[in-house]
Every structure is written in C-alpha cells, then in structure tokens.
Design a protein around this motif. Structure first.
Motif, PDB file in Angstrom:
ATOM      1  N   VAL A  81       0.828  -1.201   0.000  1.00 21.90           N
ATOM      2  CA  VAL A  81       0.000   0.000   0.000  1.00 21.90           C
ATOM      3  C   VAL A  81       0.864   1.253   0.000  1.00 21.90           C
ATOM      4  O   VAL A  81       0.581   2.220  -0.725  1.00 21.90           O
ATOM      5  CB  VAL A  81      -0.952  -0.011   1.210  1.00 21.90           C
ATOM      6  CG1 VAL A  81      -1.680   1.326   1.335  1.00 21.90           C
ATOM      7  CG2 VAL A  81      -1.958  -1.144   1.071  1.00 21.90           C
ATOM      8  N   GLN A  82       1.923   1.254   0.785  1.00 20.76           N
ATOM      9  CA  GLN A  82       2.793   2.432   0.837  1.00 20.76           C
ATOM     10  C   GLN A  82       3.458   2.695  -0.504  1.00 20.76           C
ATOM     11  O   GLN A  82       3.593   3.852  -0.925  1.00 20.76           O
ATOM     12  CB  GLN A  82       3.852   2.244   1.933  1.00 20.76           C
ATOM     13  CG  GLN A  82       3.285   2.304   3.342  1.00 20.76           C
ATOM     14  CD  GLN A  82       4.315   1.977   4.401  1.00 20.76           C
ATOM     15  OE1 GLN A  82       5.385   1.434   4.104  1.00 20.76           O
ATOM     16  NE2 GLN A  82       4.002   2.285   5.656  1.00 20.76           N
ATOM     17  N   ASP A  83       3.870   1.633  -1.207  1.00 18.97           N
ATOM     18  CA  ASP A  83       4.509   1.805  -2.515  1.00 18.97           C
ATOM     19  C   ASP A  83       3.531   2.284  -3.580  1.00 18.97           C
ATOM     20  O   ASP A  83       3.939   2.826  -4.609  1.00 18.97           O
ATOM     21  CB  ASP A  83       5.144   0.481  -2.974  1.00 18.97           C
ATOM     22  CG  ASP A  83       6.398   0.127  -2.193  1.00 18.97           C
ATOM     23  OD1 ASP A  83       6.859   0.972  -1.396  1.00 18.97           O
ATOM     24  OD2 ASP A  83       6.902  -0.999  -2.371  1.00 18.97           O
ATOM     25  N   ASN A  84       2.251   2.045  -3.352  1.00 17.88           N
ATOM     26  CA  ASN A  84       1.229   2.400  -4.347  1.00 17.88           C
ATOM     27  C   ASN A  84       0.118   3.217  -3.691  1.00 17.88           C
ATOM     28  O   ASN A  84      -1.065   3.022  -3.963  1.00 17.88           O
ATOM     29  CB  ASN A  84       0.645   1.120  -4.963  1.00 17.88           C
ATOM     30  CG  ASN A  84       1.700   0.232  -5.593  1.00 17.88           C
ATOM     31  OD1 ASN A  84       2.103   0.435  -6.721  1.00 17.88           O
ATOM     32  ND2 ASN A  84       2.152  -0.772  -4.849  1.00 17.88           N
ATOM     33  N   SER A  85       0.523   4.143  -2.851  1.00 17.19           N
ATOM     34  CA  SER A  85      -0.447   4.884  -2.042  1.00 17.19           C
ATOM     35  C   SER A  85      -1.426   5.699  -2.895  1.00 17.19           C
ATOM     36  O   SER A  85      -2.600   5.842  -2.537  1.00 17.19           O
ATOM     37  CB  SER A  85       0.282   5.807  -1.063  1.00 17.19           C
ATOM     38  OG  SER A  85       1.113   6.724  -1.755  1.00 17.19           O
ATOM     39  N   GLU A  86      -0.963   6.209  -4.021  1.00 17.54           N
ATOM     40  CA  GLU A  86      -1.857   7.003  -4.858  1.00 17.54           C
ATOM     41  C   GLU A  86      -2.990   6.143  -5.406  1.00 17.54           C
ATOM     42  O   GLU A  86      -4.153   6.558  -5.440  1.00 17.54           O
ATOM     43  CB  GLU A  86      -1.080   7.649  -5.998  1.00 17.54           C
ATOM     44  CG  GLU A  86      -1.919   8.594  -6.847  1.00 17.54           C
ATOM     45  CD  GLU A  86      -1.085   9.347  -7.884  1.00 17.54           C
ATOM     46  OE1 GLU A  86      -1.693   9.922  -8.805  1.00 17.54           O
ATOM     47  OE2 GLU A  86       0.158   9.347  -7.770  1.00 17.54           O
ATOM     48  N   ALA A  87      -2.642   4.922  -5.809  1.00 16.68           N
ATOM     49  CA  ALA A  87      -3.662   4.020  -6.351  1.00 16.68           C
ATOM     50  C   ALA A  87      -4.641   3.560  -5.277  1.00 16.68           C
ATOM     51  O   ALA A  87      -5.813   3.297  -5.564  1.00 16.68           O
ATOM     52  CB  ALA A  87      -2.998   2.812  -7.001  1.00 16.68           C
TER      53      ALA A  87
END
Length: 237
Positions: A81-87
């Motif tokens: 989630v942190q690596d893809n927080s925008e998504a």
C-alpha cells in the motif's frame, strides 16, 4: 505486521438542487451549475496500477530437513500500500488493514525438504481489490524453493542396540530374546518379533514411528537424525 480493523460509517450525503424560475430561465446559470457539479465526479479514466504480489510475498523456512515447515509467510500489505499509495487513495492504517482482509494465505505443502518447490495460495478475494481501488493485482508466480532447513545427522540406530539371548536352563535349544536400545529417540518405538526362539533361528528388531501419520524416518528426524536402517536381523546364539 500489525493489522487493524476499522468499521467505517458513511453518512449519506443528499444534494438537492432547486431551480426556481420567475419569468425567463437563465440557461447560462444552469450550464454553470452543471459544469461545477461534473467537476466533483471521480476520475475513472486513469489506468489501473499493476501490482505483482511476488514483489511483496514473504516466505521463510524452519525445522529439520524432510520435516520442515514454512515460517513467517504472507503478503506485506503495508509495503504494498505504501509503494502504491496514490492508487489506494492513501496509506493509512485503516487502508492497510482493509487491503489485508482480501488475502486468505495458505501453503500447498508441509513436511518440507531442502529443494522442494512450494506455492503460496492467496484465495480469490484479492481480485475484488480492483473494484474498490485503482489497482490490478497479479497473483501469478508465488512459487518458492525450500532452503535453509537443518541437515539431519546420519546414524545407525542399531549401533546402540544390545541384543541378548538368555538360556532358560530347561535343557532345550530355546533362548529368551531381549534387547536394549541405548540411544534416546523421543518419537520412535522399537520391538522384537520373537520373545523366545531356538538357537540358529533369526529374530528381527524393528524401529517404528510413535507419531500418527508419520514415517519412521520422519519420527527420527524430529530428533535430528537420519537412520541408515530401521530394521535388522540377528541369529540366535
């Protein structure tokens, strides 16, 4: 990995737009209202972010070779989630906890040996993430080769066996057969097939597993040993 469950209560928002005409209608005002309203709609045209679960899969192994187990395995949803927080619309603990609920983790094999290939299973619910978040999750390739299990010590358990044939002093050729195992094997039983036999006869001593559903080799492995043989014949003397 810490996970939290959050119960969300969303109060419905009702918007009422009242258009009152008094005489003629001002079309430009209506158009302006429609334009403002359309700007608040969520943009669904952005392409979904592709996420490969293999990049966030955790897998370890513990125990002895041939009876090893997977350990500390799962999906690092926090990092995902942190690596893809925008998504995901953010990376708050609530979002991380919610995403974690979409994975039902299991392993397809236990009693592992070094070199075995195992698979992590994540269920089917993860596919629903694409309906809730702007992501496309790929669960292919969750395959791992077992390594790092403690090697077993090879032994001959009969090296510590003492077999005796006692004369009952009855004037016959019969002998009382007995044995003693000096080694300490917690999960292994041992028996002799004849309690009394004649001189020249053959008796057999056999090691067996004391663990239900386990082979005798696996029972020895619980103590860290690999037997070179599990049964042996002796000639009565």
């Amino acid at each position: 990995m810490n996970t939290f469950k959050l119960i969300k209560t969303i109060a419905p928002l009702t918007c009422c737009i009242m258009l009152c005409s008094c005489g003629s209608t001002n079309n430009s005002d209506v158009n302006n209202n429609n334009n403002t309203s359309s700007q608040t709609l969520k943009d669904t045209s952005a392409p979904k972010v592709k996420i490969n679960l293999k990049d966030y899969a955790l897998m370890g192994f513990k125990g002895y070779d041939t009876i090893g187990d997977p350990s500390n395995y799962g999906i690092d949803t926090e990092k995902m989630v942190q690596d893809n927080s925008e998504a995901f619309g953010g990376s708050t603990p609530a979002i991380i906890s919610d995403v974690s609920e979409y994975f039902d983790i299991s392993i397809d094999k236990h009693l592992l040996s070094n070199g075995d290939v195992i698979h992590m299973l994540v269920g089917d619910r993860y596919k629903e993430l694409s309906d809730k978040y702007n992501v496309d999750v790929n669960a292919d390739g969750l395959e791992f080769t077992v390594s790092g299990l403690t090697e077993l010590q090879e032994i001959d358990p009969f090296d510590s066996a003492e077999v005796t044939f006692t004369d009952p002093l009855d004037g016959t050729q019969s002998r009382i057969c007995s044995f003693n195992i000096m080694g300490c094997y917690k999960w292994v039983d041992c028996n002799i097939d004849k309690g009394v036999a004649n001189i020249g006869d053959t008796v057999k001593i056999t090691f067996t597993s004391a663990l239900e559903g386990r082979t005798v080799e696996q029972a020895f492995a619980e103590d860290g040993f690999k037997p070179t043989q599990t049964e042996k014949e002796y000639i009565v003397e």
